[in-house]
Design an enzyme around this catalytic site. Structure first.
Site, PDB file in Angstrom:
ATOM      1  CD  GLU A  18       2.195   2.096   1.761  1.00 30.25           C
ATOM      2  OE1 GLU A  18       2.914   2.240   2.784  1.00 30.25           O
ATOM      3  OE2 GLU A  18       0.838   2.328   1.607  1.00 30.25           O
ATOM      4  NE  ARG A 101       0.802  -5.652  -3.825  1.00 25.57           N
ATOM      5  CZ  ARG A 101       0.588  -4.487  -2.898  1.00 25.57           C
ATOM      6  NH1 ARG A 101       1.481  -4.618  -1.838  1.00 25.57           N
ATOM      7  NH2 ARG A 101       0.089  -3.320  -2.850  1.00 25.57           N
ATOM      8  CG  ASN A 148      -2.195  -0.004   4.786  1.00 18.57           C
ATOM      9  OD1 ASN A 148      -1.141   0.065   4.621  1.00 18.57           O
ATOM     10  ND2 ASN A 148      -3.142  -0.052   3.505  1.00 18.57           N
ATOM     11  CG  ASP A 198      -2.110   3.474   3.036  1.00 15.74           C
ATOM     12  OD1 ASP A 198      -1.109   2.902   3.404  1.00 15.74           O
ATOM     13  OD2 ASP A 198      -2.240   3.721   1.908  1.00 15.74           O
TER      14      ASP A 198
END
Length: 292
Positions: A18, A101, A148, A198
């Site tokens: 990522e 997170r 995202n 995403d």
């Protein structure tokens, strides 16, 4: 599905690749393996790729200047020295919340940094999107499951973000001078079919390049939300693109093998690798983040 010339930039498999970005000053690409706490550094001049171990899970990086980077981690923002990798806390972010997170992030043309958090197990509504503006972190959008596709129009007057859990991409008017919202978000794209929205970037023409997780492609949408192209990625779980190269004409795409069992990985032999598209893109440089 459109095929463009594609090569493997790094064969090192990422559990959860990522957060790619590109430093044009040094012709260097950076990206993360979130789950394995790794930071990748690729120098295009000589083809070297280095892998740095991190003390925490991290998901995004912004250039401060030639010597320093701002790293978004599971408990806050850290200033990282490029020369030796030393990290110092700049500001905590949900450090007292063990459920969450960090996830997606991107720098607005003004230097404001938009930051996303999510549940470690994608708990419903556990995440949020924040903005680091003039050294202060402000909550923008709470109650997001998987933030995202944070990205911005070339002149900075429009922002985009998605919640992968609902497969909706939102468009929001911004104050171009600050990168902060000037109105309410509205749904621009509701993705139906295989995969989920995403990571995303916006090119010099305002086109939105979105990696489709589980769809093995990068979809290109115009500013009105109409899909114009779909470029095949050799790995099913494509996760995020970045424009790279001195002319920003190529596209780096990360991927992942998260949540895939042995049979699924065998059926997807390129899983977790990082790819380079000869896409003929009209990309643009990522701006530096401003800390004050």
């Amino acid at each position: 599905m459109e095929e463009v010339p594609t090569s493997v930039l790094s064969a090192e498999r990422c559990h959860l690749g990522e957060g790619p970005t590109y430093d044009a000053a040094t012709d260097t690409a950076w990206w993360f393996d979130i789950r394995e706490r790794r930071l990748f550094e690729h120098h295009f001049a000589d083809g070297r790729t280095m892998v740095h171990s991190l003390p925490k899970m991290a998901s995004a990086l912004a250039r401060i200047d030639g010597e320093r980077q701002l790293i978004l981690t599971e408990d806050g923002l850290y200033i990282r020295q490029v020369a030796d990798g030393a990290m110092a806390l700049f500001a905590p972010l949900e450090a007292d919340n063990p459920v969450t997170r960090s996830n997606d992030a991107r720098v607005h043309p003004s230097g404001t940094f938009w930051l996303g958090t999510m549940g470690r197990r994608a708990e419903n509504g556990a995440g949020a999107i924040y903005a680091l503006h003039r050294g202060r972190i402000t909550l923008l959008y709470p109650g997001i499951t998987i933030p995202n596709a944070i990205c911005f129009s070339p002149n900075g007057d429009i922002g985009y973000f998605a919640d992968t859990a609902t497969n909706v991409l939102y468009r929001v008017p911004l104050d171009a001078s600050t990168g902060l919202p000037a109105g309410d978000p509205v749904a621009l794209i509701k993705h139906d079919g295989a995969g989920g929205l995403d990571g995303a970037i916006v090119d010099a023409d305002g086109m939105i390049w979105n990696a489709r997780w589980g769809g093995g492609c990068v979809d290109i949408y115009d500013p009105d939300g109409r899909r114009r192209r779909s470029l095949r990625v050799p790995a099913t779980q494509s996760s995020c693109p970045a424009f790279v190269g001195r002319d920003f004409s190529r596209v780096l795409v990360t991927s992942a093998w998260q949540d895939m069992d042995e049979a699924q990985r065998a059926a997807d032999p390129e899983h977790g690798k990082t790819f380079l598209f000869e896409a003929g893109a009209r990309g643009r440089a990522e701006p530096d983040v401003k800390l004050s």
